[in-house]
Design an enzyme around this catalytic site. Structure first.
Site, PDB file in Angstrom:
ATOM      1  N   LYS A  78      11.938  23.032 -34.562  1.00 35.00           N
ATOM      2  CA  LYS A  78      11.140  22.554 -33.573  1.00 35.00           C
ATOM      3  C   LYS A  78      11.278  21.049 -33.646  1.00 35.00           C
ATOM      4  CE  LYS A  78       6.209  22.505 -32.628  1.00 35.00           C
ATOM      5  NZ  LYS A  78       4.730  23.154 -32.980  1.00 35.00           N
ATOM      6  N   SER A 153       2.404  25.800 -29.729  1.00 32.52           N
ATOM      7  CA  SER A 153       3.186  24.610 -29.282  1.00 32.52           C
ATOM      8  C   SER A 153       4.659  24.976 -29.678  1.00 32.52           C
ATOM      9  CB  SER A 153       2.735  23.349 -29.735  1.00 32.52           C
ATOM     10  OG  SER A 153       2.859  23.283 -31.158  1.00 32.52           O
ATOM     11  N   SER A 177       0.167  27.899 -33.566  1.00 34.93           N
ATOM     12  CA  SER A 177       1.214  27.373 -32.916  1.00 34.93           C
ATOM     13  C   SER A 177       2.584  28.172 -33.483  1.00 34.93           C
ATOM     14  CB  SER A 177       1.454  26.075 -32.874  1.00 34.93           C
ATOM     15  OG  SER A 177       0.463  25.392 -32.282  1.00 34.93           O
TER      16      SER A 177
END
Length: 486
Positions: A78, A153, A177
């Site tokens: 990420k 996310s 997330s």
């Protein structure tokens, strides 16, 4: 090449060690898959094809190493995680072009274990969102239906794993997330106990809530990656000193016989959509047939978790994001008149709408006259929520609950109603308040949407080993949903 990308991480790792597949071939297969799918997915903000191939060739020249658990395995991370010499933006314009000079702890661990880093995944800006449609750069689609969100996310990470672009990815979980996008993309994800994995090098959103964890295709794959990234780090003062475990050990013999799974009544109320409820009930029945004893438990303050979480998370975001001021790094507004103008314009130009909203709300609840009414009260309720989880887990080995009340919705369909998006986190964020581990795995496809449905196993603090073994047993009892036909 396509056949390589359909392997699980564990299968690939075994073939790499046996020299049946080279690290370069595995990396090239993933890069081909990225080229074939990325225009429909938008899962990656940066791809380092040249660097990844060079790393893979160097590994092949050295030869397989049985002491490096991820030798030759292509992975992504990420974009909230610092990567030396590779852009790290947290999907925000305020960090556009930022090139860190150090790796996050977990990235160091991946490299030490022999992994090949392909690139950085798209995300909601500063991890603030539930659909990966709050990114400042691009929207990410769900591999099962690119017109729908992948969750957020860490949606870029989940989409990459589910689409076969990589064999595992690292995400961060502040209020669900990792677990929510894993559920919506049909892969496995684990949020470890707070402190189990170092946050050094993670761009902070809510420091008392954030936790880094892996997403992969199977429970065994997640266990392998967690074994690599877990452990004490003296650079993170919230890192727990307990040594890391081999979480993959004993998974092959795992079963649910004699285990007690608790169903939190508050997670199975009217807000659960019919197709998610049906898939969850089928999974509960499968767990029972596999030998688990199913009991009902209560978490009475669940209805207060959303308000509690958003007060605390936004307050911490307001403090953490104060460092992005246009002075030391990141975006700096041009032709400013004075220091105040530099701050205001740099932040106004660099931050997106959702980030500004959360900074404003966080600043409000921390302001004089409102701190006691909001922040202090939320901190007190947080303790009640944690105590209730511990009480429920004293009655069973783990809790079994849905991850999201609905399957993946259409991209952009909820952007005008942020409160509706916040409500979608109702089943995930209380776990971050309690700091406990949660493992998400796919349990089926929705009857109407034909999109993945996930459930989460919630365990006691630092019980990732038993949690993963129960997850592996449940995984074996459930039908395999396969990979999306992208």
């Amino acid at each position: 090449m396509t056949d390589i990308c359909s392997l699980s991480l564990s299968e690939l790792a075994r073939k790499l060690q046996a020299r049946e597949i080279s690290a370069e071939a595995a990396t090239a297969a993933c890069l081909d898959r990225i080229r074939a799918t990325e225009d429909r997915l938008g899962a990656l903000l940066h791809v380092d094809a040249e660097g990844a191939l060079a790393r893979a060739r160097a590994l092949d020249a050295e030869g397989p190493d049985p002491n490096r658990a991820l030798w030759g395995v292509p992975v992504t991370v990420k974009d909230a995680l610092s990567t030396k010499g590779m852009p790290t933006t947290a999907a925000s314009r305020i960090l556009e072009g930022f090139m860190p000079i150090y790796d996050a702890f977990v990235v160091e661990r991946l490299k030490e274990a022999g992994a090949v880093l392909l690139g950085k995944n798209n995300m909601d800006e500063f991890a603030m969102g539930s659909g990966t449609d709050n990114s400042a750069y691009q929207k990410t689609g769900n591999p099962w239906d690119p017109s729908r969100i992948p969750g957020g996310s860490s949606g870029g990470s989940a989409a990459s794993v589910a689409a076969g672009q990589c064999f595992a990815s690292l995400g961060s979980d502040t209020g669900g997330s990792i677990r929510q996008p894993a559920a919506m993309c049909g892969c496995v994800g684990i949020k470890p106990t707070y402190g189990r994995v170092s946050r050094y090098g993670l761009i902070a959103y809510g420091s008392s809530l954030d936790q880094v964890g892996p997403l992969a295709r199977t429970v065994e794959d997640c266990a392998r990656v967690l074994s690599v990234i877990a452990g004490h780090d003296p650079r993170d003062n919230t890192s727990d000193p307990r040594p890391a475990e081999d979480y993959a050990a004993g998974l092959a013999d795992a079963d649910l016989k004699g285990k007690t799974l608790g169903l939190p009544a508050e997670f199975y109320g009217d807000g659960l959509s019919p197709e998610v409820r049906a898939a969850c009930e089928a999974a509960i029945d499968a767990a029972g047939r596999a030998g688990a004893r199913i009991v009902d438990v209560r978490l009475p303050h669940t209805d207060a978790a959303i308000a509690t979480y958003y007060i605390l998370a936004m307050a911490e975001a307001s403090s953490n994001l104060a460092r992005f001021d246009g002075v030391r790094y990141g975006r700096r507004a041009a032709d400013v008149q004075n220091l105040a103008d530099l701050y205001v314009r740099s932040r106004s130009e660099g931050f997106g709408q959702e980030v500004k909203r959360r900074i404003l709300l966080g600043t409000y609840v921390l302001s004089s006259g409102y701190y006691d009414a909001y922040y202090r009260k939320a901190a007190q309720v947080r303790r009640l929520i944690r105590d209730e989880y511990n009480a429920a887990l004293s009655q069973c080995d783990a809790l079994l609950a849905p991850v999201s009340p609905v399957t993946a919705w259409t991209l952009g369909s909820r952007n005008d109603d942020p409160l509706q998006c916040y409500l979608m986190d109702a089943y995930t964020l209380s776990l971050n308040l309690a700091g406990l581990p949660g493992l998400t795995l796919p349990v089926g496809l929705g009857a109407d949407s034909h999109m993945p449905v996930g459930m989460q196993l919630i365990g006691k603090a630092f019980d990732e080993g038993p949690l993963l073994r129960m997850g592996r047993a449940l995984e074996a009892a459930l039908p395999h949903i396969g990979m999306p036909n992208l």
